[in-house]
Design a protein around this motif. Structure first.
Motif, short mmCIF file in Angstrom:
data_model
loop_
_atom_site.label_atom_id
_atom_site.label_comp_id
_atom_site.label_asym_id
_atom_site.label_seq_id
_atom_site.Cartn_x
_atom_site.Cartn_y
_atom_site.Cartn_z
N GLY A 53 -15.61 -24.05 -18.33
CA GLY A 53 -14.30 -24.66 -17.35
C GLY A 53 -14.60 -25.53 -16.40
O GLY A 53 -13.80 -26.53 -15.94
N PHE A 54 -15.58 -25.10 -15.63
CA PHE A 54 -16.08 -25.84 -14.33
C PHE A 54 -16.54 -27.32 -14.80
O PHE A 54 -16.14 -28.24 -14.24
CB PHE A 54 -17.30 -25.15 -13.69
N ASP A 55 -17.32 -27.31 -16.02
CA ASP A 55 -17.72 -28.69 -16.20
C ASP A 55 -16.78 -29.39 -16.85
O ASP A 55 -16.53 -30.66 -16.70
CB ASP A 55 -19.05 -28.62 -17.40
N ASP A 56 -15.80 -28.81 -17.76
CA ASP A 56 -14.86 -29.55 -18.36
C ASP A 56 -13.70 -30.25 -16.79
O ASP A 56 -13.38 -31.41 -17.24
CB ASP A 56 -13.89 -28.80 -19.12
N VAL A 57 -13.40 -29.51 -16.27
CA VAL A 57 -12.33 -29.72 -15.01
C VAL A 57 -13.23 -30.88 -14.29
O VAL A 57 -12.83 -31.98 -13.80
CB VAL A 57 -12.10 -28.68 -14.13
N ARG A 58 -14.38 -30.65 -13.88
CA ARG A 58 -15.35 -31.49 -12.97
C ARG A 58 -15.69 -32.93 -13.71
O ARG A 58 -15.18 -33.78 -13.06
CB ARG A 58 -16.58 -30.88 -12.67
N TYR A 59 -15.67 -32.95 -14.98
CA TYR A 59 -15.84 -34.20 -15.73
C TYR A 59 -14.86 -34.67 -16.45
O TYR A 59 -15.01 -35.39 -17.36
CB TYR A 59 -16.93 -34.09 -16.60
N LEU A 60 -13.67 -34.25 -15.88
CA LEU A 60 -12.27 -34.60 -16.62
C LEU A 60 -12.04 -34.50 -17.95
O LEU A 60 -11.30 -35.15 -18.61
CB LEU A 60 -12.22 -36.13 -16.31
N ARG A 61 -12.81 -33.62 -18.55
CA ARG A 61 -12.59 -33.24 -20.31
C ARG A 61 -11.36 -32.58 -20.46
O ARG A 61 -10.64 -32.78 -21.53
CB ARG A 61 -13.86 -32.37 -20.68
N ARG A 62 -10.84 -31.74 -19.47
CA ARG A 62 -9.56 -31.14 -19.44
C ARG A 62 -9.05 -30.73 -18.10
O ARG A 62 -9.89 -30.56 -17.21
CB ARG A 62 -9.43 -29.84 -20.31
N PRO A 63 -7.83 -30.63 -17.73
CA PRO A 63 -7.42 -30.40 -16.35
C PRO A 63 -7.41 -28.83 -16.19
O PRO A 63 -7.73 -27.91 -16.99
CB PRO A 63 -6.01 -30.53 -16.51
N GLY A 64 -7.63 -28.51 -14.76
CA GLY A 64 -7.63 -27.05 -14.51
C GLY A 64 -6.35 -26.29 -14.79
O GLY A 64 -5.46 -27.03 -14.88
N SER A 65 -6.40 -24.87 -14.72
CA SER A 65 -5.11 -24.30 -14.89
C SER A 65 -5.06 -22.89 -14.10
O SER A 65 -6.07 -22.70 -13.66
CB SER A 65 -4.88 -23.86 -16.52
N ALA A 66 -3.84 -22.31 -14.07
CA ALA A 66 -3.76 -21.01 -13.44
C ALA A 66 -4.65 -20.15 -14.25
O ALA A 66 -5.22 -19.19 -13.40
CB ALA A 66 -2.31 -20.69 -13.18
N ASP A 67 -4.43 -20.34 -15.40
CA ASP A 67 -5.27 -19.07 -16.25
C ASP A 67 -6.74 -19.23 -15.92
O ASP A 67 -7.54 -18.39 -15.64
CB ASP A 67 -4.98 -19.27 -17.91
N LEU A 68 -7.47 -20.55 -15.93
CA LEU A 68 -8.94 -20.70 -15.66
C LEU A 68 -9.15 -20.16 -14.47
O LEU A 68 -10.15 -19.64 -14.30
CB LEU A 68 -9.11 -22.07 -15.93
N HIS A 69 -8.21 -20.63 -13.43
CA HIS A 69 -8.52 -20.32 -11.95
C HIS A 69 -8.51 -18.84 -11.68
O HIS A 69 -9.47 -17.95 -11.18
CB HIS A 69 -7.71 -20.86 -11.09
N ARG A 70 -7.62 -17.87 -12.62
CA ARG A 70 -7.63 -16.58 -12.34
C ARG A 70 -8.69 -16.12 -13.08
O ARG A 70 -9.24 -14.86 -12.61
CB ARG A 70 -6.26 -16.29 -13.06
N GLU A 71 -9.02 -16.45 -14.23
CA GLU A 71 -10.56 -16.08 -14.84
C GLU A 71 -11.70 -16.04 -14.13
O GLU A 71 -12.50 -14.99 -14.10
CB GLU A 71 -10.76 -16.59 -16.38
N ILE A 72 -11.85 -17.19 -13.40
CA ILE A 72 -13.12 -17.30 -12.62
C ILE A 72 -13.17 -16.60 -11.40
O ILE A 72 -14.08 -15.93 -10.85
CB ILE A 72 -13.16 -18.78 -12.10
N SER A 73 -11.77 -16.47 -10.92
CA SER A 73 -11.55 -15.46 -9.60
C SER A 73 -11.77 -14.09 -10.12
O SER A 73 -12.42 -13.03 -9.15
CB SER A 73 -10.17 -15.67 -9.01
N ARG A 74 -11.35 -13.64 -11.21
CA ARG A 74 -11.75 -12.18 -11.52
C ARG A 74 -13.09 -11.83 -11.88
O ARG A 74 -13.75 -11.11 -11.37
CB ARG A 74 -11.02 -11.78 -13.00
N LEU A 75 -13.76 -12.93 -12.45
CA LEU A 75 -15.46 -12.76 -12.65
C LEU A 75 -16.19 -12.90 -11.50
O LEU A 75 -16.88 -12.08 -11.02
CB LEU A 75 -15.68 -14.02 -13.38
#
Length: 223
Positions: free
Chosen positions: A184-206
């Motif tokens: 998810g970090f690489d996808d967002v950083r290199y514009l392969r896909r946008p960030g989302s609330a779900d992805l942020h929530r998963e990384i925060s939980r981790l």
């Protein structure tokens, strides 16, 4: 016959054998030179000398037969007390604390923020709906937090996936979540896909899970 000129010349020359006052003055002048001050023993030198002399007296070979062990124990106890007193007076040696270089490069970019600062900024970005920033900042907070704990340290050339693999060796139960977060970090950083609330929530939980988890090993992150 001694000429007046010779008498005047010899009168100007100080006597080779000074009187008591003159000798004292010469000695004070000589001892006031910096070289003598530098040669004076330091307080620690005096302390060490006193300890050595004290122990030598305690362990004197003339100690009555049968009392050697008692005096040896007393000497050790006294030495410990004196060392503690020296630490109190002069302070303990400075220890080098292992920490994180706040100007270190993290995943290819300079990073001077702490894990706490990164988490605060990630939450602020999430509250404004800036999910790209929130995702990247939270993953960086996760990595910086583990480095601050001395668990996993990502060197300047480490990629997020190298970091995820090394962290998975320390926290094997979170291996899948770490790989997903790195993706998810690489996808967002290199514009392969946008960030989302779900992805942020998963990384925060981790991040929260790893913060409270106990590591099983301490590997180095390959570059």
């Amino acid at each position: 016959m001694i000429s007046p000129a010779w008498s005047a010349a010899t009168a100007a020359v100080p006597p080779l054998t000074p009187d008591d006052d003159e000798a004292r003055r010469w000695a004070e002048q000589e001892l006031s030179r910096p070289v003598y001050a530098e040669a004076q023993p330091t307080p620690f030198d005096l302390f060490a000398r006193g300890v050595t002399e004290f122990l030598a007296d305690l362990l004197d070979p003339e100690i009555p037969t049968g009392w050697e062990s008692v005096f040896a124990v007393v000497a050790v106890v006294v030495l410990v007390v004196l060392l503690v007193a020296a630490l109190v007076i002069w302070g303990a040696p400075r220890a080098t604390r292992r920490g994180v270089d706040r100007t270190a490069v993290l995943f290819g970019e300079p990073e001077a923020r702490t894990a706490h600062e990164l988490r605060v900024e990630a939450d602020a970005a999430a509250s404004r709906g800036r999910w790209d920033d929130a995702v990247v900042l939270r993953f960086r907070a996760l990595a910086r937090g583990l480095a601050e704990r001395g668990v996993v340290d990502a060197p300047p050339g480490a990629t997020v996936h190298a970091f995820a693999r090394s962290t998975a060796a320390v926290f094997p139960s979170s291996a899948d979540a770490l790989e997903a977060a790195a993706d998810g970090f690489d996808d967002v950083r290199y514009l392969r896909r946008p960030g989302s609330a779900d992805l942020h929530r998963e990384i925060s939980r981790l991040d929260e899970t790893l913060t409270s988890a106990r590591p099983v090993a301490l590997p180095a992150v390959p570059t």
